[in-house]
Design an enzyme around this catalytic site. Structure first.
Site, PDB file in Angstrom:
ATOM      1  N   ASP A 185       0.841  -1.195   0.000  1.00  0.00           N
ATOM      2  CA  ASP A 185       0.000   0.000   0.000  1.00  0.00           C
ATOM      3  C   ASP A 185       0.881   1.252   0.000  1.00  0.00           C
ATOM      4  OD1 ASP A 185      -1.964   1.879   0.240  1.00  0.00           O
ATOM      5  OD2 ASP A 185      -2.501   1.388   2.326  1.00  0.00           O
ATOM      6  N   ASP A 235       0.079  -5.096   4.547  1.00  0.00           N
ATOM      7  CA  ASP A 235      -1.317  -4.751   4.272  1.00  0.00           C
ATOM      8  C   ASP A 235      -2.117  -5.910   3.662  1.00  0.00           C
ATOM      9  OD1 ASP A 235      -3.096  -2.771   4.810  1.00  0.00           O
ATOM     10  OD2 ASP A 235      -2.836  -1.711   2.901  1.00  0.00           O
ATOM     11  N   LYS A 279       1.582   7.898   0.579  1.00  0.00           N
ATOM     12  CA  LYS A 279       1.848   7.955   2.017  1.00  0.00           C
ATOM     13  C   LYS A 279       3.094   8.793   2.299  1.00  0.00           C
ATOM     14  CE  LYS A 279      -0.186   3.618   3.524  1.00  0.00           C
ATOM     15  NZ  LYS A 279      -1.248   4.215   4.350  1.00  0.00           N
ATOM     16  N   ARG A 299     -10.986  -0.608   2.137  1.00  0.00           N
ATOM     17  CA  ARG A 299     -12.450  -0.703   2.206  1.00  0.00           C
ATOM     18  C   ARG A 299     -13.061  -0.906   0.820  1.00  0.00           C
ATOM     19  NH1 ARG A 299     -12.627   4.991   5.145  1.00  0.00           N
ATOM     20  NH2 ARG A 299     -10.582   4.176   5.756  1.00  0.00           N
TER      21      ARG A 299
END
Ligand code: BES
Ligand code: MG
Ligand code: ZN
Length: 473
Positions: A247, A264, A254, A327
């Site tokens: 990720d 992740d 990030k 999600r």
């Protein structure tokens, strides 16, 4: 690995492991070895070694009322740190007051101690992993089936540790789908893989959006398990695990914490390890597990913040932040599971939010469910195996956080508060009001620091928890 039952030590030469509860006696004795309790009295985490007639006696202090997890850790520590004293022949003495779960904890701990995080270093093979290795259970009771079970638990956890600890240039989506296929063949469950094109045909739009920016094709892994001896009244449970093999955050790249984002896919690893274990144990249950695997990468093809995507369910999602990708893949995983399999119980597992880490630190996972029975049972399972969970609310008051003006839902509130809860509310939106769904945010517990490595490392959180939960259902 061979397991043998031993009634006595006649003729045995090797390492003899002797668990000792803390005692106030003046001496601790076993066979013809005796030690003053001033030197060793069985206090937790103490050790006494003695050599006698060619055998090494390892007295292991297990303290008083030590719980399952602590006992397992004590034995894991012995296997990892006392390698030089461990022979290819080990006898484990089982004190008379020991119950089956304590034997399971000790034996699975010993095997877990063979884990070596130095996957890319030349290493000596742990004595327990050598082909001639034999474990002898010294007791007049028969613990063979529990020893076998302990071995299976450790074996699944070792696999899970490696999946999470191996780097993302090795464990990419394809690696996870091949892993699933291989274990499906070896342990007995069905595996179906949807690659990028098949996912396009199935309209897994939220899942595909996340994988868009990667050279490595996303893999949507579907697994089905039924015991070899099936029966019509088996309960059916659905599992979904977040499989983001790395990720970066996507275009919302990030700025902190990226280094650890190979973890992740720990939700996926927990589900994969659980599939191996339930098939290995032939649990009387039906399980459908979905592991959406993708890389969240930065590229010209990456999805954009402000994109609106159509998920598998047909519901549209406004992308506020490409770093809230877990999600999205779970939304399609959950919808696909419910639409095509509709299991009685659903549990998803994901390293979903930094907020779960902020809330609970590294001690427990965040549990979200409206089903009291699941809540109680999963917490009980977690307390027993030492993989704890604590509930957070799913109140509708938090729903406004993910309401979008231009789509059915948005993937981030844009606010720095209640992140784990709004993420759970987002997932709930894709569960079709399923009455028995639970979400486990494992961001704080899947990967961290411990005595077992100097670098941050995997914990295999979830494998034993889910298996125990399923067994007790
Ligand atoms: N994979 C991270 C969550 C995470 C954080 C896992 C720490 C393990 C350790 C997730 O995809 C993420 O980036 N979450 C963001 C969401 C935010 C952008 C809405 C977070 O929690 O900051
Ligand atoms: Mg992210
Ligand atoms: Zn993530």
């Amino acid at each position: 690995m061979k397991t043998k039952q031993l009634k006595d030590l006649k003729g045995f030469i090797g390492t003899i492991v002797i668990p000792v509860c803390e005692t106030s006696d003046t001496f601790v004795s076993f066979e013809n070895v005796s030690v003053s309790s001033k030197i060793f009295n069985g206090k937790k985490d103490t050790l006494y070694l003695s050599e006698q007639n060619g055998s090494i006696y390892v007295f292991v202090g297990i303290g008083k009322d030590t719980d399952y997890k602590d006992l397992k850790t004590i034995f894991r520590r012995i296997a990892k740190n006392q390698k030089t004293f461990l022979d290819e022949k080990v006898a484990l003495f089982i004190p008379s007051e020991t119950d089956e779960m304590e034997v399971e904890a000790m034996v699975s701990g010993l095997f877990l101690g063979t884990y070596n995080i130095g996957h890319f270093k030349g290493n000596d093979l742990h004595p327990f992993l050598k082909t001639n290795f034999e474990i002898h259970i010294l007791s007049n009771r028969d613990f063979s089936s529990i020893v076998n079970r302990a071995f299976k638990i450790a074996r699944a956890q070792l696999e899970t540790l490696a999946l999470v600890d191996l780097p993302p240039n090795i464990v990419n989506p394809k690696y996870l789908s091949l892993w699933a296929q291989d274990k499906g063949v070896n342990f007995g469950f069905e595996v179906k893989i949807l690659g990028r094109e098949a996912c396009e045909i199935e309209c897994l739009g939220a899942f595909l959006a996340v994988g868009k920016g990667s050279e490595n094709d996303p893999q949507f892994v579907i697994m089905n398990y039924e015991p070899r001896v099936s029966s019509p009244d088996l309960k059916h449970i659905g599992l979904v695990g977040k499989g983001i093999t790395f990720d970066t955050g996507g275009l919302n790249i990030k700025t902190t914490g990226m280094l650890h984002m190979k973890c992740d896919m720990a939700g996926a690893a927990a589900v994969l390890g659980t599939m191996q274990l339930i098939a290995d144990l032939q649990l009387p249950i039906k399980v459908t597990a979905i592991v959406p695997c993708a890389e969240n990468s930065v590229d010209a093809k990456s999805f954009f913040p402000s994109d609106v995507i159509t998920s598998y369910s047909g519901k549209t999602i406004e992308i506020i932040d490409t770093d809230a990708e877990g999600r999205l893949v779970l939304a399609d995983g959950l919808s696909y599971l419910i639409k095509n399999y509709n299991p009685e119980y659903i549990i998803d597992v994901a390293t979903l939010t930094g907020s779960a880490v902020g809330t609970f630190g590294y001690e427990c996972a965040a549990l979200f469910t409206n089903n009291e029975d699941i809540s109680n049972k999963i917490q009980a399972a977690g307390n027993f195996v030492g993989e704890r969970l604590w509930p957070l609310p799913l109140w509708d008051a938090y729903k406004s956080d993910i309401e979008s003006e231009i789509a059915d839902v948005k993937n981030f509130s844009g606010k720095p508060v209640a992140g784990a809860i709004s993420a759970a509310k987002f997932l709930e939106f894709f569960t079709n009001e399923h009455p028995a769904w639970a979400h486990l945010d494992i961001a704080g517990v899947a990967f961290g620091d411990s005595e077992f490595a100097k670098t941050k490392h995997a914990t295999a959180y979830g494998v034993h928890l889910l298996t125990k939960f399923i067994e007790n259902l």
